[in-house]
Design a protein around this motif. Structure first.
Motif, PDB file in Angstrom:
ATOM      1  N   UNK A   1       0.814  -1.362  -0.049  1.00 45.46           N
ATOM      2  CA  UNK A   1       0.040   0.053  -0.049  1.00 45.46           C
ATOM      3  C   UNK A   1       0.903   1.339   0.026  1.00 45.46           C
ATOM      4  N   UNK A   2       1.875   1.162   0.765  1.00 46.20           N
ATOM      5  CA  UNK A   2       2.869   2.305   0.837  1.00 46.20           C
ATOM      6  C   UNK A   2       3.526   2.595  -0.566  1.00 46.20           C
ATOM      7  N   UNK A   3       3.719   1.640  -1.320  1.00 47.27           N
ATOM      8  CA  UNK A   3       4.327   1.671  -2.493  1.00 47.27           C
ATOM      9  C   UNK A   3       3.175   2.446  -3.657  1.00 47.27           C
ATOM     10  N   UNK A   4       1.958   2.477  -3.313  1.00 43.89           N
ATOM     11  CA  UNK A   4       0.910   3.131  -4.041  1.00 43.89           C
ATOM     12  C   UNK A   4       0.558   4.410  -3.937  1.00 43.89           C
TER      13      UNK A   4
ATOM     14  N   UNK B   1      -0.781  11.147  -8.012  1.00 42.55           N
ATOM     15  CA  UNK B   1      -0.611  11.696  -9.161  1.00 42.55           C
ATOM     16  C   UNK B   1      -1.938  11.227 -10.091  1.00 42.55           C
ATOM     17  N   UNK B   2      -3.048  10.846  -9.208  1.00 43.51           N
ATOM     18  CA  UNK B   2      -4.185  10.482  -9.922  1.00 43.51           C
ATOM     19  C   UNK B   2      -3.996   9.216 -10.916  1.00 43.51           C
ATOM     20  N   UNK B   3      -3.286   8.451 -10.926  1.00 41.34           N
ATOM     21  CA  UNK B   3      -2.905   7.377 -11.910  1.00 41.34           C
ATOM     22  C   UNK B   3      -3.921   6.257 -11.414  1.00 41.34           C
ATOM     23  N   UNK B   4      -4.410   5.426 -12.638  1.00 42.47           N
ATOM     24  CA  UNK B   4      -5.114   4.435 -12.167  1.00 42.47           C
ATOM     25  C   UNK B   4      -4.481   3.079 -11.255  1.00 42.47           C
TER      26      UNK B   4
END
Length: 368
Positions: free
Chosen positions: A275-278, A284-287
């Protein structure tokens, strides 16, 4: 990696030699995963969320939930009384739900919340309470312990009073939160209650520079863990929380590396490493790269009977039904809701901890 709270509950059940519970949860995981493959529910939701009320004494920057009362009442809906809320809890139990998260609004503004928390435990489910801490006085602390609540989140969005107070829109919020943490911690120690105490912080431009200090403060307060939430858009599913400031995004990247390298000394980071890696993708609002399993793992119901597949959809006001004229078991297994599950599975907008961590659990081979 697995979220710490899941591991803690597993360890507790192992220490209690409750192998029946462990076997049931393992089977539920397998059935939920298989449900997504066959595209129909083979078991009930793992996580249930009960929105006790929309009232709140704070005016938080990231939240508009307190404005919903008028909107829902304008549609002719009426807030459930105690019996109505207990019916919702019984329906969750009938579906085999593992635990219920109580949220709001501010749940402690609801007078029967302690009765509902105790009722959840009586039905054999875990109970978890989210609160801003303002109303957690001696009486409330005692009732939380007496209700045998399993875990409690207390919001703290800064290491300095001015930061937290500004984000929460309430002067004195910081001191009230610290008082609440100290009070519930002292009573836990005195009663030897197995209550799990966690500080939760929503990360944004105002407090990202204070994360290290927030961890230090959490350790000083002797809580069990601290969890960080990447700011999400709570206004609409079509909105965006994307940050365009390269300076702030660089801070997010550095924060991610810091949290991934953090060596727990006295307090743990609740977030899983995955989760931290996300976090960078979230800001950046990436999917999201994760397939969403909310249609088979989660269900949220608010105090007006509105049904949502997960907490993010509840934040976005995307109800998928209402409990008027039905029950959760009928709704969960209906062909109408099953059709919506296809849309839910395609959702890539969410990094909110509760659902993102479940999705991580059900996407073990996805690299982020």
């Amino acid at each position: 990696m697995i979220r710490k709270v899941y591991l803690d509950f597993i360890r507790d059940k192992l220490s209690q030699r409750d192998f029946r519970w462990l076997a049931a949860r393992g089977m539920q995981y397998l059935l939920a995963y298989a449900s997504a493959l066959v595209r129909r529910p083979l078991c009930g939701p793992i996580l249930g969320t009960l929105v006790t009320n929309y009232r709140c004494n704070y005016r938080c920057q990231m939240c508009d939930l307190r404005l919903r009362d008028q909107e829902l009442q304008g549609r002719g809906l009426r807030e459930f009384d105690t019996d109505g809320m207990k019916r919702v809890l019984r329906d969750f139990a009938a579906l085999g739900t593992s635990g219920i998260g109580f949220t709001g609004g501010e749940p402690l503004l609801r007078k029967d919340v302690f009765e509902l928390l105790a009722y959840t435990k009586a039905l054999g489910m875990f109970s978890h309470l989210n609160t801003n801490g303002y109303f957690l006085d001696d009486g409330a602390a005692r009732k939380i312990i007496e209700a045998k609540v399993d875990s409690i989140n207390i919001s703290l969005d800064g290491a300095r009073p001015e930061t937290h107070n500004r984000i929460r829109g309430f002067s004195g919020a910081f001191d009230r939160a610290l008082d609440a943490i100290g009070r519930i911690g002292a009573l836990r120690k005195k009663t030897a209650a197995p209550l799990r105490i966690k500080i939760v912080a929503v990360i944004n431009e105002d407090n990202i520079d204070e994360v290290g200090s927030m961890i230090d403060l959490s350790r000083d307060l002797m809580v069990d863990c601290v969890e960080f939430i990447p700011r999400q858009d709570f206004v609409s599913a079509g909105g965006s929380c994307a940050v365009r400031d390269p300076g702030f995004l660089a801070k997010v990247d550095r924060l991610t590396e810091f949290l991934l390298g953090y060596d727990a000394k006295g307090v743990r980071i609740e977030n899983s490493r995955t989760h931290l890696k996300l976090f960078p993708a979230s800001f950046r609002n990436a999917e999201s790269k994760l397939r969403c399993f909310a249609g088979y793992t989660s269900l949220a119901v608010d105090c007006y009977g509105e049904i949502y597949p997960c907490v993010p959809w509840y934040n976005w006001r995307q109800a998928v039904g209402n409990m008027q004229g039905t029950d959760l078991t009928t709704f969960w297994n209906s062909t109408e809701y099953n059709a919506v599950r296809t849309e839910i599975a395609r959702c890539k907008r969410c990094y909110l901890n509760c659902q993102a961590e479940l999705n991580i659990l059900f996407n073990p081979l996805v690299k982020v």
